[in-house]
Design an enzyme around this catalytic site. Structure first.
Site, mmCIF file in Angstrom:
data_model
loop_
_atom_site.group_PDB
_atom_site.id
_atom_site.type_symbol
_atom_site.label_atom_id
_atom_site.label_comp_id
_atom_site.label_asym_id
_atom_site.label_seq_id
_atom_site.Cartn_x
_atom_site.Cartn_y
_atom_site.Cartn_z
ATOM 1 N N SER A 165 0.815 -1.208 0.000
ATOM 2 C CA SER A 165 0.000 0.000 0.000
ATOM 3 C C SER A 165 0.855 1.268 0.000
ATOM 4 O O SER A 165 1.645 1.493 -0.900
ATOM 5 C CB SER A 165 -0.951 -0.047 1.201
ATOM 6 O OG SER A 165 -1.912 0.962 1.148
ATOM 7 N N ASP A 174 -2.555 5.910 -3.378
ATOM 8 C CA ASP A 174 -1.413 5.293 -2.723
ATOM 9 C C ASP A 174 -0.913 4.158 -3.612
ATOM 10 O O ASP A 174 -1.392 3.972 -4.734
ATOM 11 C CB ASP A 174 -1.777 4.807 -1.320
ATOM 12 C CG ASP A 174 -2.933 3.811 -1.326
ATOM 13 O OD1 ASP A 174 -3.683 3.779 -2.319
ATOM 14 O OD2 ASP A 174 -3.088 3.069 -0.342
ATOM 15 N N ASP A 226 -1.197 0.919 -3.811
ATOM 16 C CA ASP A 226 -2.082 -0.105 -4.371
ATOM 17 C C ASP A 226 -3.428 0.457 -4.775
ATOM 18 O O ASP A 226 -4.318 -0.287 -5.194
ATOM 19 C CB ASP A 226 -2.258 -1.272 -3.402
ATOM 20 C CG ASP A 226 -3.088 -0.917 -2.174
ATOM 21 O OD1 ASP A 226 -3.135 0.273 -1.817
ATOM 22 O OD2 ASP A 226 -3.667 -1.838 -1.561
ATOM 23 N N ASP A 254 -6.042 1.715 -3.241
ATOM 24 C CA ASP A 254 -7.314 1.501 -2.558
ATOM 25 C C ASP A 254 -7.745 2.757 -1.810
ATOM 26 O O ASP A 254 -8.770 2.753 -1.129
ATOM 27 C CB ASP A 254 -7.265 0.291 -1.613
ATOM 28 C CG ASP A 254 -6.271 0.440 -0.468
ATOM 29 O OD1 ASP A 254 -5.506 1.426 -0.452
ATOM 30 O OD2 ASP A 254 -6.231 -0.448 0.402
#
Length: 452
Positions: free
Chosen positions: A104, A246, A248, A250
């Site tokens: 992340s 960010d 990843d 999400d």
């Protein structure tokens, strides 16, 4: 023995804390736990595997794929895609499980493994505990039941995943973005291709930044944890807004036309009122965490929207949303869940919906976000402490009591251990910024001294 799973999967420094051997073993264990119900006669379990662009993701992906295939699971390898894309594809393709390799917003040397159950849903604690138990049993020497011959899993690249996910995002938008100029910061991460493409297909003029991942530059001075580049680009290009993801993707934060930050609380405020207007805000309720700014709570009260608050972590927000049948929830950090269209936080979808609201109303983002006034809030991360003792230390408890006495009725204090890093987060909210800074600084010093 410390639990392997944190608040968002298994995470650590790649090739040190998180090794290829661990990735392989956890994947075999996950196959036994998550795919066991799908091993009826004539059915071969299927897994979707994706990753962010970190260099370590290459060898960890190979280990995960090897582990799954060795357990008799067919693997669809989707390559570099956001976490919510892997969750979506797991559900859309009817897979038995999904695996995402990402840490992340963490620095590049870190990596992590997140598992999704059927339908693309994050795992309950009980399922994570079962996977960890099976993993530890076999790591201690108990042999696996291994298929042979035609029983081993097959591996194929699923290149259609990119277009299938982007098409899904466009299909759920309430209106197009024609006439908007949007800066998209991809954090040199998993959304570097997806997010600019989705905004462009939705009709926006897109200015992409931090969209050239090389495996080493993810989150490096860019993305949702470093907004200065986005602020500068929005002002320089005269864009109506900018969005930042960010590593990843999400999560999503935004900036308005003047370069001012629009955080997750403000995004939730804008989306909540838009969804209420459209009749899609189920229960007239938004779910958020205890970290939400007091200004968000006051704004929702003024607008007649009920706010339910949970422990920190998007998984707890999601659990409450499912329990109550609610359609919108999220965190101040930019994890926003629109449950009608996603099973987890989706930064690209969040950015698109925010831009769609600007386009539909013709109002500037700053005006829309002005529905809530952020009260001064200071957050200090205290590293290198024993975070497990934050709730049991009498010295820390006394310091918190004194801080709350100083703030009185106009502020609040929140201490919590990070779920992914060895640190304690100290949050202080007050009507006056200087007071918030002073109280937070003293409390952080006390935490460091007591738990260091």
């Amino acid at each position: 023995m410390a639990r392997l799973f944190g608040t968002d999967g298994v995470r650590g420094v790649a090739n040190a804390d998180l090794t290829a051997e661990m990735a392989l073993g956890l994947s075999v264990a996950a196959a036994h736990v998550l795919a066991e119900a799908g091993t009826f006669e004539g059915h071969r379990p299927v897994a979707v595997v994706g990753r962010d662009p970190r260099a370590s993701g290459e060898f960890l992906e190979a280990a995960v794929v090897a582990g799954l295939a060795s357990a008799g699971v067919d693997v669809l390898r989707v390559g570099v895609l956001p976490t919510p894309a892997v969750a979506y594809l797991t559900g859309a393709l009817g897979a038995d499980l999904g695996v995402m390799l990402s840490a992340s917003h963490n620095p590049m040397p870190d990596n992590g493994i997140k598992f999704f159950a059927r339908g693309g849903h994050k795992l309950a604690d009980e399922l994570e505990d079962r996977i960890e138990r099976v993993y530890r049993e076999h790591a201690s020497g108990e042999p696996w039941d291994r298929p042979t011959g035609a029983g081993v899993g097959r591996v194929k690249d699923y290149d259609e995943g990119f277009d299938k996910y982007v098409a899904h995002l466009i299909a759920v938008l309430p209106n197009r973005l024609d006439g908007l100029k949007v800066v998209v910061d991809g954090a040199h991460g998993a959304a570097a291709r997806v997010s600019p493409e989705a905004f462009a297909r939705a009709g926006a003029e897109v200015i992409p930044i931090a969209t050239e991942p090389d495996g080493l530059n993810i989150n490096d001075g860019c993305g949702s944890t470093h907004l200065q580049g986005l602020r500068t680009a929005v002002v320089e290009h005269g864009a109506q807004l900018g969005v930042a993801h960010d590593g990843d993707a999400d999560r999503c934060l935004a900036v308005d036309a003047a370069g001012n930050e629009i955080d997750g609380d403000q995004i939730l405020s804008v989306l909540a009122l838009g969804m209420r207007e459209a009749g899609t805000l189920r229960g007239n309720t938004v779910v958020a965490t205890v970290m939400s700014n007091l200004g968000f709570k006051l704004a929702m009260e003024r607008e007649g929207v009920e706010l339910l608050q949970t422990a920190v972590g998007d998984r707890y927000v999601l659990e409450e949303m499912k329990r109550g049948g609610y359609s919108l929830g999220g965190e101040q950090s930019g994890h926003v869940i629109v449950l009608d269209h996603a099973t987890t936080g989706d930064g690209t979808l969040t950015g698109l919906l925010l831009a769609a609201r600007v386009a539909a109303t013709g109002r500037p983002l700053a005006e829309l976000a002005g529905v809530m006034e952020r009260l001064p809030q200071v957050l200090i991360n205290v590293p290198d402490v024993d975070k497990s003792r934050v709730g049991s230390s009498a010295r820390v408890a006394a310091a918190v009591e004194e801080a709350e006495r100083q703030l009185g009725e106009t502020g609040r204090v929140l201490l919590r251990p990070s779920g992914t890093e060895p640190l304690v987060r100290v949050m202080v909210e007050a009507a006056d910024l200087d007071q918030a800074r002073t109280v937070a600084g003293r409390l952080a010093d006390e935490v460091k001294s007591a738990l260091g």
